[in-house]
Motif scaffolding. Structure first.
Motif, PDB file in Angstrom:
ATOM      1  N   GLN A  77       0.823  -1.210   0.000  1.00 19.34           N
ATOM      2  CA  GLN A  77       0.000   0.000   0.000  1.00 19.34           C
ATOM      3  C   GLN A  77       0.855   1.257   0.000  1.00 19.34           C
ATOM      4  O   GLN A  77       0.571   2.216  -0.734  1.00 19.34           O
ATOM      5  CB  GLN A  77      -0.906  -0.005   1.224  1.00 19.34           C
ATOM      6  N   ARG A  78       1.897   1.286   0.790  1.00 17.83           N
ATOM      7  CA  ARG A  78       2.730   2.487   0.872  1.00 17.83           C
ATOM      8  C   ARG A  78       3.415   2.775  -0.457  1.00 17.83           C
ATOM      9  O   ARG A  78       3.556   3.938  -0.860  1.00 17.83           O
ATOM     10  CB  ARG A  78       3.768   2.333   1.982  1.00 17.83           C
ATOM     11  N   LEU A  79       3.820   1.730  -1.157  1.00 16.68           N
ATOM     12  CA  LEU A  79       4.498   1.932  -2.433  1.00 16.68           C
ATOM     13  C   LEU A  79       3.529   2.378  -3.520  1.00 16.68           C
ATOM     14  O   LEU A  79       3.860   3.224  -4.349  1.00 16.68           O
ATOM     15  CB  LEU A  79       5.222   0.646  -2.835  1.00 16.68           C
ATOM     16  N   LEU A  80       2.313   1.830  -3.518  1.00 14.50           N
ATOM     17  CA  LEU A  80       1.323   2.268  -4.483  1.00 14.50           C
ATOM     18  C   LEU A  80       0.906   3.707  -4.200  1.00 14.50           C
ATOM     19  O   LEU A  80       0.720   4.503  -5.135  1.00 14.50           O
ATOM     20  CB  LEU A  80       0.114   1.331  -4.467  1.00 14.50           C
ATOM     21  N   ASP A  81       0.767   4.061  -2.932  1.00 15.66           N
ATOM     22  CA  ASP A  81       0.459   5.452  -2.606  1.00 15.66           C
ATOM     23  C   ASP A  81       1.628   6.382  -2.915  1.00 15.66           C
ATOM     24  O   ASP A  81       1.432   7.588  -3.120  1.00 15.66           O
ATOM     25  CB  ASP A  81       0.035   5.579  -1.146  1.00 15.66           C
ATOM     26  N   ARG A 113      -6.997  -2.856   0.108  1.00 20.27           N
ATOM     27  CA  ARG A 113      -6.115  -1.692   0.165  1.00 20.27           C
ATOM     28  C   ARG A 113      -6.864  -0.523   0.793  1.00 20.27           C
ATOM     29  O   ARG A 113      -8.018  -0.239   0.456  1.00 20.27           O
ATOM     30  CB  ARG A 113      -5.645  -1.324  -1.247  1.00 20.27           C
ATOM     31  N   GLY A 114      -6.207   0.167   1.701  1.00 21.39           N
ATOM     32  CA  GLY A 114      -6.838   1.291   2.370  1.00 21.39           C
ATOM     33  C   GLY A 114      -6.751   2.570   1.558  1.00 21.39           C
ATOM     34  O   GLY A 114      -5.892   2.726   0.694  1.00 21.39           O
ATOM     35  N   ALA A 115      -7.639   3.490   1.841  1.00 17.88           N
ATOM     36  CA  ALA A 115      -7.680   4.764   1.139  1.00 17.88           C
ATOM     37  C   ALA A 115      -6.616   5.709   1.690  1.00 17.88           C
ATOM     38  O   ALA A 115      -6.547   5.941   2.895  1.00 17.88           O
ATOM     39  CB  ALA A 115      -9.059   5.404   1.265  1.00 17.88           C
ATOM     40  N   GLY A 116      -5.794   6.245   0.801  1.00 19.54           N
ATOM     41  CA  GLY A 116      -4.752   7.202   1.190  1.00 19.54           C
ATOM     42  C   GLY A 116      -4.719   8.347   0.201  1.00 19.54           C
ATOM     43  O   GLY A 116      -3.689   8.615  -0.433  1.00 19.54           O
ATOM     44  N   GLY A 117      -5.841   9.015   0.044  1.00 18.51           N
ATOM     45  CA  GLY A 117      -5.974  10.034  -0.986  1.00 18.51           C
ATOM     46  C   GLY A 117      -5.120  11.267  -0.794  1.00 18.51           C
ATOM     47  O   GLY A 117      -5.002  12.085  -1.714  1.00 18.51           O
ATOM     48  N   THR A 118      -4.511  11.433   0.381  1.00 19.76           N
ATOM     49  CA  THR A 118      -3.618  12.580   0.578  1.00 19.76           C
ATOM     50  C   THR A 118      -2.165  12.231   0.256  1.00 19.76           C
ATOM     51  O   THR A 118      -1.256  13.013   0.515  1.00 19.76           O
ATOM     52  CB  THR A 118      -3.705  13.093   2.033  1.00 19.76           C
ATOM     53  N   SER A 119      -1.954  11.062  -0.325  1.00 15.20           N
ATOM     54  CA  SER A 119      -0.616  10.633  -0.740  1.00 15.20           C
ATOM     55  C   SER A 119      -0.297  11.167  -2.134  1.00 15.20           C
ATOM     56  O   SER A 119      -1.120  11.823  -2.777  1.00 15.20           O
ATOM     57  CB  SER A 119      -0.559   9.108  -0.768  1.00 15.20           C
ATOM     58  N   ARG A 120       0.901  10.829  -2.627  1.00 17.41           N
ATOM     59  CA  ARG A 120       1.274  11.240  -3.984  1.00 17.41           C
ATOM     60  C   ARG A 120       0.313  10.663  -5.012  1.00 17.41           C
ATOM     61  O   ARG A 120      -0.036  11.335  -5.989  1.00 17.41           O
ATOM     62  CB  ARG A 120       2.702  10.803  -4.284  1.00 17.41           C
ATOM     63  N   ALA A 121      -0.116   9.408  -4.821  1.00 13.20           N
ATOM     64  CA  ALA A 121      -1.050   8.797  -5.768  1.00 13.20           C
ATOM     65  C   ALA A 121      -2.368   9.555  -5.837  1.00 13.20           C
ATOM     66  O   ALA A 121      -3.056   9.534  -6.862  1.00 13.20           O
ATOM     67  CB  ALA A 121      -1.302   7.344  -5.385  1.00 13.20           C
ATOM     68  N   ARG A 123      -2.423  12.800  -5.430  1.00 16.90           N
ATOM     69  CA  ARG A 123      -1.972  14.186  -5.632  1.00 16.90           C
ATOM     70  C   ARG A 123      -2.183  15.009  -4.368  1.00 16.90           C
ATOM     71  O   ARG A 123      -2.638  16.146  -4.399  1.00 16.90           O
ATOM     72  CB  ARG A 123      -2.677  14.826  -6.831  1.00 16.90           C
ATOM     73  N   TRP A 124      -1.855  14.382  -3.252  1.00 17.55           N
ATOM     74  CA  TRP A 124      -1.863  15.029  -1.946  1.00 17.55           C
ATOM     75  C   TRP A 124      -3.235  15.632  -1.602  1.00 17.55           C
ATOM     76  O   TRP A 124      -3.328  16.686  -0.977  1.00 17.55           O
ATOM     77  CB  TRP A 124      -0.756  16.078  -1.869  1.00 17.55           C
ATOM     78  N   GLY A 125      -4.279  14.918  -2.034  1.00 17.58           N
ATOM     79  CA  GLY A 125      -5.632  15.348  -1.729  1.00 17.58           C
ATOM     80  C   GLY A 125      -6.285  16.174  -2.816  1.00 17.58           C
ATOM     81  O   GLY A 125      -7.467  16.517  -2.706  1.00 17.58           O
ATOM     82  N   LEU A 126      -5.540  16.501  -3.892  1.00 24.54           N
ATOM     83  CA  LEU A 126      -6.099  17.315  -4.970  1.00 24.54           C
ATOM     84  C   LEU A 126      -6.942  16.500  -5.941  1.00 24.54           C
ATOM     85  O   LEU A 126      -7.768  17.062  -6.669  1.00 24.54           O
ATOM     86  CB  LEU A 126      -4.971  18.024  -5.727  1.00 24.54           C
ATOM     87  N   ARG A 127      -6.720  15.188  -5.969  1.00 24.25           N
ATOM     88  CA  ARG A 127      -7.579  14.325  -6.774  1.00 24.25           C
ATOM     89  C   ARG A 127      -8.886  14.093  -6.028  1.00 24.25           C
ATOM     90  O   ARG A 127      -8.904  13.978  -4.808  1.00 24.25           O
ATOM     91  CB  ARG A 127      -6.908  12.969  -7.004  1.00 24.25           C
ATOM     92  N   SER A 128      -9.949  13.953  -6.782  1.00 26.54           N
ATOM     93  CA  SER A 128     -11.206  13.579  -6.140  1.00 26.54           C
ATOM     94  C   SER A 128     -11.099  12.154  -5.632  1.00 26.54           C
ATOM     95  O   SER A 128     -10.274  11.368  -6.109  1.00 26.54           O
ATOM     96  CB  SER A 128     -12.364  13.680  -7.132  1.00 26.54           C
TER      97      SER A 128
END
Length: 251
Positions: A77-81, A113-121, A123-128
Motif C-alpha cells: 500500500q505504501r508503495l502504491l500510494d 487496500r486502504g484509502a490514502g488520498g492525501t498521498s502522492r497517488a 496528488r496530496w488530496g487534490l484528486r477527487s
C-alpha cells in the motif's frame, strides 16, 4: 473505443534498480528502457528511497514498478500510494497467496487496500476520491513464479481477476529444483508458466543478465524482459575500463 494496450506487452524491456541513487533511474530513462523495477527484495532500498526513485521514473516517462520484499499489505500500500505503477510480489506459489497479493493491491470490494488520498497517488488530496479510487484499478499486480509448485499453479494464478501479469524467476526455480537456471527442467517450467499466462490472456515476463539473453527470451515468447541492473552494469564497465588501461582489454 478500443482498450489501451497493456503496458508490459509487446516486447518492452526494463532493468532492475538496486542503488539508492536517482541517477540510476535517469540513466535508464535516457538509455531507452521502457520500465524500471526498483528492487526492495534483493537491495537495501527503504520506502523513502523507493518513493524518490518512483517519482523520478514517472517524471521521465518510464513505468515505475517495485519488487516488494514480500506481499505484506502495509508495504504494498505504501508503495502504491507513493506512485508506483505496480508491484512484483516474490514467491507466489499458490492461488491463495496470489489472492492475498491481489487483495493488497486492490481497493474494496475487490481487495483490502486502504484509502490514502492525501498521498502522492492522490496528488496530496487534490484528486477527487472517485479519481483516486479509479486509479487503483490500473495498479499492476504481478506475482512472481519461482518454484516448481508455482509453475504448476501458474494457470490458476494467472486466471485470477486482479492479476495483471506473471513474472518467471528462473534462478529461484533452479534453486527450488536443485539445478542451474539453464537446465532443461527449469526452462520447461518457465515455458509452462509462460504458456499458462498467455492462455489466461496475461503477459509473462522474465529476467536475464544480457542483451543476448533478452533477445532469446523475447524470441521464446516472453512479453517483457528485465535486463541487467544498475550495479552490475557499473561493475562490468569498471572492470572493462581498468582492464583496457592495464592490459589492453583483457579482464
Amino acid at each position: 473505443m478500443s482498450a489501451a494496450p497493456h503496458p508490459l506487452a509487446g516486447g518492452v524491456i526494463g532493468t532492475w534498480i538496486k542503488l539508492p541513487a536517482i541517477e540510476s533511474v535517469q540513466i535508464a530513462a535516457h538509455a531507452g528502457f521502457g520500465f524500471v523495477v526498483i528492487d526492495q527484495e534483493h537491495a537495501p532500498l527503504d520506502v523513502r528511497t523507493a518513493y524518490e526513485l518512483v517519482t523520478v521514473a514517472d517524471a521521465l516517462g518510464v513505468l515505475p514498478l517495485v519488487r516488494v520484499a514480500d506481499g505484506r499489505p502495509s508495504g504494498v500500500q505504501r508503495l502504491l500510494d507513493a506512485g508506483a505503477a505496480g508491484v512484483l510480489v516474490p514467491h507466489v506459489d499458490t492461488v491463495d497467496q496470489a489472492r492475498d497479493a491481489v487483495s493488497a493491491v486492490r481497493f474494496p470490494p475487490v481487495g483490502r487496500r486502504g484509502a490514502g488520498g492525501t498521498s502522492r497517488a492522490g496528488r496530496w488530496g487534490l484528486r477527487s476520491r472517485e479519481e483516486y479510487l479509479a486509479s487503483g484499478a490500473h495498479s499492476l499486480c504481478i506475482p512472481q513464479i519461482e518454484s516448481r509448485e508455482a509453475a504448476g499453479n501458474a494457470g490458476a494464478i494467472a486466471a485470477l481477476d486482479g492479476v495483471d501479469a506473471l513474472f518467471v524467476g528462473a534462478a529461484d526455480i533452479g534453486l527450488d529444483v536443485g539445478t542451474p537456471p539453464s537446465a532443461t527442467e527449469v526452462t520447461d517450467l518457465c515455458a509452462r508458466a509462460r504458456t499458462a499466462a498467455h492462455e489466461a490472456g496475461k503477459p509473462c515476463g522474465a529476467a536475464t543478465a544480457s542483451a543476448t539473453g533478452a533477445r532469446a527470451l523475447l524470441a521464446d515468447g516472453f512479453d517483457f524482459v528485465v535486463v541487467g541492473n544498475d550495479t552490475s552494469m557499473l561493475a562490468e564497465a569498471a572492470v572493462a575500463t581498468v582492464a583496457g588501461v592495464r592490459n589492453g582489454g583483457t579482464p
